[in-house]
Design a protein around this motif. Structure first.
Motif, PDB file in Angstrom:
ATOM      1  N   GLY A 269     -12.059  47.344 -23.102  1.00 29.27           N
ATOM      2  CA  GLY A 269     -13.457  47.319 -22.726  1.00 29.27           C
ATOM      3  C   GLY A 269     -13.735  45.735 -22.722  1.00 29.27           C
ATOM      4  O   GLY A 269     -14.011  45.118 -21.708  1.00 29.27           O
ATOM      5  N   GLU A 270     -13.275  45.044 -23.748  1.00 33.37           N
ATOM      6  CA  GLU A 270     -13.577  43.509 -23.990  1.00 33.37           C
ATOM      7  C   GLU A 270     -12.726  42.595 -23.013  1.00 33.37           C
ATOM      8  O   GLU A 270     -13.289  41.827 -22.424  1.00 33.37           O
ATOM      9  CB  GLU A 270     -13.462  43.222 -25.174  1.00 33.37           C
ATOM     10  CG  GLU A 270     -14.272  43.646 -26.651  1.00 33.37           C
ATOM     11  CD  GLU A 270     -13.978  43.481 -27.896  1.00 33.37           C
ATOM     12  OE1 GLU A 270     -12.843  42.918 -27.815  1.00 33.37           O
ATOM     13  OE2 GLU A 270     -14.491  43.965 -28.808  1.00 33.37           O
ATOM     14  N   GLU A 271     -11.417  43.226 -22.731  1.00 40.08           N
ATOM     15  CA  GLU A 271     -10.733  42.525 -21.760  1.00 40.08           C
ATOM     16  C   GLU A 271     -11.381  42.562 -20.301  1.00 40.08           C
ATOM     17  O   GLU A 271     -11.121  41.665 -19.506  1.00 40.08           O
ATOM     18  CB  GLU A 271      -9.360  42.852 -21.938  1.00 40.08           C
ATOM     19  CG  GLU A 271      -8.370  42.417 -20.644  1.00 40.08           C
ATOM     20  CD  GLU A 271      -8.124  40.980 -20.899  1.00 40.08           C
ATOM     21  OE1 GLU A 271      -7.572  40.297 -19.785  1.00 40.08           O
ATOM     22  OE2 GLU A 271      -8.148  40.530 -21.928  1.00 40.08           O
ATOM     23  N   ALA A 272     -11.547  43.764 -19.949  1.00 39.50           N
ATOM     24  CA  ALA A 272     -12.178  43.826 -18.830  1.00 39.50           C
ATOM     25  C   ALA A 272     -13.570  43.227 -18.370  1.00 39.50           C
ATOM     26  O   ALA A 272     -13.557  42.768 -17.484  1.00 39.50           O
ATOM     27  CB  ALA A 272     -12.685  45.428 -18.449  1.00 39.50           C
TER      28      ALA A 272
ATOM     29  N   TYR B 150     -19.785  42.552 -19.752  1.00 39.82           N
ATOM     30  CA  TYR B 150     -19.975  43.708 -20.212  1.00 39.82           C
ATOM     31  C   TYR B 150     -19.080  44.834 -19.720  1.00 39.82           C
ATOM     32  O   TYR B 150     -18.467  44.935 -18.773  1.00 39.82           O
ATOM     33  CB  TYR B 150     -21.271  44.301 -19.641  1.00 39.82           C
ATOM     34  CG  TYR B 150     -22.690  43.661 -20.146  1.00 39.82           C
ATOM     35  CD1 TYR B 150     -23.285  43.904 -21.224  1.00 39.82           C
ATOM     36  CD2 TYR B 150     -23.110  42.512 -19.458  1.00 39.82           C
ATOM     37  CE1 TYR B 150     -24.355  43.378 -21.677  1.00 39.82           C
ATOM     38  CE2 TYR B 150     -23.925  41.926 -19.741  1.00 39.82           C
ATOM     39  CZ  TYR B 150     -24.689  42.020 -20.990  1.00 39.82           C
ATOM     40  OH  TYR B 150     -25.735  41.290 -21.675  1.00 39.82           O
ATOM     41  N   PRO B 151     -18.459  45.523 -20.876  1.00 38.82           N
ATOM     42  CA  PRO B 151     -17.402  46.441 -20.758  1.00 38.82           C
ATOM     43  C   PRO B 151     -17.596  47.658 -19.734  1.00 38.82           C
ATOM     44  O   PRO B 151     -18.932  48.000 -19.422  1.00 38.82           O
ATOM     45  CB  PRO B 151     -16.931  47.135 -21.845  1.00 38.82           C
ATOM     46  CG  PRO B 151     -18.313  46.855 -23.126  1.00 38.82           C
ATOM     47  CD  PRO B 151     -18.966  45.746 -22.262  1.00 38.82           C
ATOM     48  N   PRO B 152     -16.674  48.307 -19.046  1.00 45.29           N
ATOM     49  CA  PRO B 152     -17.200  49.422 -18.423  1.00 45.29           C
ATOM     50  C   PRO B 152     -17.651  50.461 -19.169  1.00 45.29           C
ATOM     51  O   PRO B 152     -17.417  50.530 -20.389  1.00 45.29           O
ATOM     52  CB  PRO B 152     -15.754  49.947 -17.762  1.00 45.29           C
ATOM     53  CG  PRO B 152     -14.625  49.082 -18.669  1.00 45.29           C
ATOM     54  CD  PRO B 152     -15.549  48.218 -19.223  1.00 45.29           C
ATOM     55  N   VAL B 153     -18.491  51.614 -18.374  1.00 44.99           N
ATOM     56  CA  VAL B 153     -19.003  52.707 -19.159  1.00 44.99           C
ATOM     57  C   VAL B 153     -18.432  53.799 -18.369  1.00 44.99           C
ATOM     58  O   VAL B 153     -19.139  54.101 -17.358  1.00 44.99           O
ATOM     59  CB  VAL B 153     -20.346  52.551 -19.006  1.00 44.99           C
ATOM     60  CG1 VAL B 153     -21.379  53.880 -19.825  1.00 44.99           C
ATOM     61  CG2 VAL B 153     -21.179  51.294 -19.673  1.00 44.99           C
ATOM     62  N   ALA B 154     -17.510  54.400 -18.893  1.00 44.06           N
ATOM     63  CA  ALA B 154     -16.791  55.571 -18.196  1.00 44.06           C
ATOM     64  C   ALA B 154     -17.861  56.724 -17.899  1.00 44.06           C
ATOM     65  O   ALA B 154     -17.788  57.487 -16.827  1.00 44.06           O
ATOM     66  CB  ALA B 154     -15.752  55.972 -18.990  1.00 44.06           C
TER      67      ALA B 154
ATOM     68  N   ALA C 113     -16.563  47.495 -15.280  1.00 46.10           N
ATOM     69  CA  ALA C 113     -17.015  46.130 -16.084  1.00 46.10           C
ATOM     70  C   ALA C 113     -17.678  45.327 -15.076  1.00 46.10           C
ATOM     71  O   ALA C 113     -17.864  45.248 -13.978  1.00 46.10           O
ATOM     72  CB  ALA C 113     -15.758  45.581 -16.533  1.00 46.10           C
ATOM     73  N   SER C 114     -18.635  44.542 -15.715  1.00 49.95           N
ATOM     74  CA  SER C 114     -19.603  43.710 -14.893  1.00 49.95           C
ATOM     75  C   SER C 114     -20.023  42.310 -15.723  1.00 49.95           C
ATOM     76  O   SER C 114     -19.483  42.423 -16.890  1.00 49.95           O
ATOM     77  CB  SER C 114     -21.093  44.316 -14.835  1.00 49.95           C
ATOM     78  OG  SER C 114     -21.772  44.618 -15.998  1.00 49.95           O
ATOM     79  N   ALA C 115     -20.609  41.516 -15.269  1.00 43.57           N
ATOM     80  CA  ALA C 115     -21.126  40.194 -15.725  1.00 43.57           C
ATOM     81  C   ALA C 115     -22.274  39.838 -15.122  1.00 43.57           C
ATOM     82  O   ALA C 115     -22.929  40.172 -14.061  1.00 43.57           O
ATOM     83  CB  ALA C 115     -19.780  39.014 -15.373  1.00 43.57           C
TER      84      ALA C 115
END
Length: 191
Positions: free
Chosen positions: A48-51, A83-87, A93-95
């Motif tokens: 998630g952090e990488e995404a 921000y990591p993805p929210v499955a 993932a977003s910024a």
């Protein structure tokens, strides 16, 4: 044709792989030992952090490539937060970057993510850049930005000082083609 053999030849009755020299555990034992120490939740957080990091890099690249004369010169690359993805909510993932505020309380934001378009093998990921502006009623307006010309038209239509909330009765012509919150029911700050 030359065949290169890196291990001793196979002996009759011996079904062990050629790469085991007898000094360590069998590969299947070593594999089981390695996976015992894996923390899947930690690995998921790391992914998630990488995404999120990749979303930040891609957001800035989209500004550079699609908004070279408007957003790219004014948004610092270090201002993005990922921000990591929210499955559970099927969110990629977003910024997000903060663009400022006229009143110091409710500000303008720029949000980046990707959206799947099409389905199956024909599906593709599209870059989605959204301008989020405060509305005078206390909610937020969202306008998806297609390109630099789209942004220029949108900003020219505004009848408010830079960074100020937009009037509720202000109808953006450009919003009709976007995935905007047309009822602008979002009462929480964007992030």
């Amino acid at each position: 044709m030359t065949v290169l053999q890196l291990a001793p030849a196979h002996r009759d009755g011996d079904d062990r792989p050629h790469h085991n020299d007898g000094t360590g555990p069998e590969p299947i034992v070593a594999l089981h030992q390695r996976v015992q120490t894996f923390d899947l939740s930690q690995r998921e957080r790391e992914r998630g952090e990488e995404a999120a990091f990749q979303a930040v890099l891609t957001a800035q690249a989209v500004l550079t490539g699609t908004f070279p004369d408007t957003l790219d010169p004014v948004v610092q690359a270090t201002s993005w937060a990922g921000y990591p993805p929210v499955a559970e909510r099927q969110l990629m993932a977003s910024a997000v970057t903060y663009l400022g505020s006229a009143d110091g309380q409710r500000g303008w934001w720029l949000h980046y993510t990707q959206r799947e378009e099409g389905s199956g093998e024909d599906g593709d990921l599209a870059h989605v850049l959204t301008l989020i502006a405060p509305c005078s009623c206390g909610t937020y307006l969202h306008a998806e930005l297609v390109d630099e010309d789209h942004l220029v038209v949108l900003l020219h239509e505004l009848d408010t000082p830079p960074g100020a909330p937009v009037d509720c009765n202000w109808q953006l012509l450009i919003r009709s083609a976007s995935y905007a919150d047309t009822a602008h029911t979002s009462t929480e700050p964007p992030l």
